[in-house]
Design an enzyme around this catalytic site. Sequence first.
Site, PDB file in Angstrom:
ATOM      1  N   ASP A  13     -41.063 -88.782 -29.076  1.00  0.00           N
ATOM      2  CA  ASP A  13     -42.393 -88.497 -28.508  1.00  0.00           C
ATOM      3  C   ASP A  13     -42.199 -87.491 -27.364  1.00  0.00           C
ATOM      4  O   ASP A  13     -41.068 -87.184 -26.983  1.00  0.00           O
ATOM      5  CB  ASP A  13     -43.042 -89.790 -27.985  1.00  0.00           C
ATOM      6  CG  ASP A  13     -44.453 -89.572 -27.441  1.00  0.00           C
ATOM      7  OD1 ASP A  13     -45.186 -88.733 -27.992  1.00  0.00           O
ATOM      8  OD2 ASP A  13     -44.832 -90.229 -26.448  1.00  0.00           O
ATOM      9  N   SER A  14     -43.316 -87.013 -26.820  1.00  0.00           N
ATOM     10  CA  SER A  14     -43.224 -86.135 -25.649  1.00  0.00           C
ATOM     11  C   SER A  14     -42.850 -86.942 -24.407  1.00  0.00           C
ATOM     12  O   SER A  14     -42.299 -86.396 -23.458  1.00  0.00           O
ATOM     13  CB  SER A  14     -44.581 -85.464 -25.421  1.00  0.00           C
ATOM     14  OG  SER A  14     -45.572 -86.469 -25.256  1.00  0.00           O
ATOM     15  N   CYS A  77     -45.633 -89.808 -32.255  1.00  0.00           N
ATOM     16  CA  CYS A  77     -46.546 -88.951 -31.504  1.00  0.00           C
ATOM     17  C   CYS A  77     -47.554 -88.377 -32.492  1.00  0.00           C
ATOM     18  O   CYS A  77     -47.166 -87.730 -33.468  1.00  0.00           O
ATOM     19  CB  CYS A  77     -45.746 -87.825 -30.852  1.00  0.00           C
ATOM     20  SG  CYS A  77     -46.758 -86.557 -30.079  1.00  0.00           S
ATOM     21  N   GLU A 155     -48.289 -92.759 -18.486  1.00  0.00           N
ATOM     22  CA  GLU A 155     -47.001 -92.439 -17.849  1.00  0.00           C
ATOM     23  C   GLU A 155     -46.944 -93.075 -16.451  1.00  0.00           C
ATOM     24  O   GLU A 155     -45.937 -93.680 -16.080  1.00  0.00           O
ATOM     25  CB  GLU A 155     -46.816 -90.908 -17.737  1.00  0.00           C
ATOM     26  CG  GLU A 155     -46.699 -90.181 -19.071  1.00  0.00           C
ATOM     27  CD  GLU A 155     -45.292 -90.238 -19.688  1.00  0.00           C
ATOM     28  OE1 GLU A 155     -44.311 -90.386 -18.939  1.00  0.00           O
ATOM     29  OE2 GLU A 155     -45.198 -90.122 -20.937  1.00  0.00           O
ATOM     30  N   CYS A 191     -53.465 -91.438 -29.964  1.00  0.00           N
ATOM     31  CA  CYS A 191     -52.348 -90.883 -29.190  1.00  0.00           C
ATOM     32  C   CYS A 191     -51.497 -92.090 -28.865  1.00  0.00           C
ATOM     33  O   CYS A 191     -52.029 -93.133 -28.439  1.00  0.00           O
ATOM     34  CB  CYS A 191     -52.868 -90.236 -27.901  1.00  0.00           C
ATOM     35  SG  CYS A 191     -51.530 -89.892 -26.715  1.00  0.00           S
ATOM     36  N   HIS A 193     -49.660 -92.812 -26.525  1.00  0.00           N
ATOM     37  CA  HIS A 193     -49.708 -93.277 -25.134  1.00  0.00           C
ATOM     38  C   HIS A 193     -50.826 -94.314 -24.918  1.00  0.00           C
ATOM     39  O   HIS A 193     -50.739 -95.124 -24.006  1.00  0.00           O
ATOM     40  CB  HIS A 193     -49.973 -92.099 -24.191  1.00  0.00           C
ATOM     41  CG  HIS A 193     -48.748 -91.305 -23.847  1.00  0.00           C
ATOM     42  ND1 HIS A 193     -48.155 -90.440 -24.736  1.00  0.00           N
ATOM     43  CD2 HIS A 193     -48.001 -91.256 -22.705  1.00  0.00           C
ATOM     44  CE1 HIS A 193     -47.099 -89.869 -24.154  1.00  0.00           C
ATOM     45  NE2 HIS A 193     -46.987 -90.352 -22.930  1.00  0.00           N
TER      46      HIS A 193
HETATM   47  N1  DGL Z   1     -48.048 -89.370 -27.255  1.00  0.00           N
HETATM   48  C1  DGL Z   1     -48.486 -88.162 -27.823  1.00  0.00           C
HETATM   49  C2  DGL Z   1     -49.471 -88.370 -28.957  1.00  0.00           C
HETATM   50  O1  DGL Z   1     -49.415 -89.365 -29.625  1.00  0.00           O
HETATM   51  C3  DGL Z   1     -48.815 -86.964 -26.976  1.00  0.00           C
HETATM   52  C4  DGL Z   1     -49.101 -87.072 -25.525  1.00  0.00           C
HETATM   53  C5  DGL Z   1     -48.951 -85.704 -24.860  1.00  0.00           C
HETATM   54  O2  DGL Z   1     -47.807 -85.301 -24.656  1.00  0.00           O
HETATM   55  O3  DGL Z   1     -49.973 -85.051 -24.586  1.00  0.00           O
HETATM   56  O4  DGL Z   1     -50.284 -87.541 -29.240  1.00  0.00           O
END
Ligand code: DGL
Length: 267
Positions: A13-14, A77, A155, A191, A193
């Site tokens: 993931d990012s 992600c 985060e 997402c 996150h």
């Molecule tokens: N967690 C990521 C997603 O599922 C991206 C979050 C990001 O880096 O903007 O899209």
Amino acid sequence: MTVAPQAPLLFFDSGVGGLSILGPARAALPTAPIIYAADSAGFPYGTKSEAEIAARVPALLGRLVERYRPRLAVIACNTASTIALSAVRAALDIPVVGTVPAIKPAALLSKSRIFGVLGTDATVRQPYVDRLAAEHGADCTVLRHGSAALVELAEAKLRGERLDPAIARDALSGLLDQPEGDRMDVVVLACTHFPLVEAELAAAAPRRLTFVHGGEGIARRILYLTQGQSWPLTPRPGKAVVTRLDSEVARLAPALADYGLEQIEAL
Ligand code: DGL
């Protein structure tokens, strides 16, 4: 080909979002060796262009696979998956599982036939989302909203910081304030996150909303793709790999340890 028991599963993931995918996978395969990779130097993905993501993600996955020799990779992600999944699959010779918005379960669950897709700006504008909506929710109104602030909230939560409740409220308002939003009953957390801040979203909601995401489905997919393979008999500490190791990443150590990631190293 036989897979060595110690061959890891790679999650990518990012940032910390992929932990919402790692959680159910660890529950399903508690002794699986884990490499959790976060592109901290490229974070956030959601505000980047398609071209930037498409150039970055397959190359990074290639380096990670070369270094850690995983048995399977999970792009944990939505942004990277909806843009670069086929390029990553073409570049790697191991199975690659993507994370795409859970539109199918949302369409099955929605009674009002109005549901929301809450993702990053990059994800909610993808044709991949149009296709999923047309295929599974053709009789539904599918509202979309992108929130970069909610990614930052997740985060911050995992760094143990104090959270501003207005962020979750504003993200939900982005859906609820659209035409027909007052009758929306289901929200896809599109997402990875966002499941990490589901409690904050539920607390900010003006009424009961059902939140859905893909974590459990991905765990089932990993089980299916690895059936018959052997695993260590006892769990070993997993490893977090980041593309930039700085003080913000260091503050994530306790949260990463909660997911069995005892060590952090730079790629
Ligand atoms: N967690 C990521 C997603 O599922 C991206 C979050 C990001 O880096 O903007 O899209």
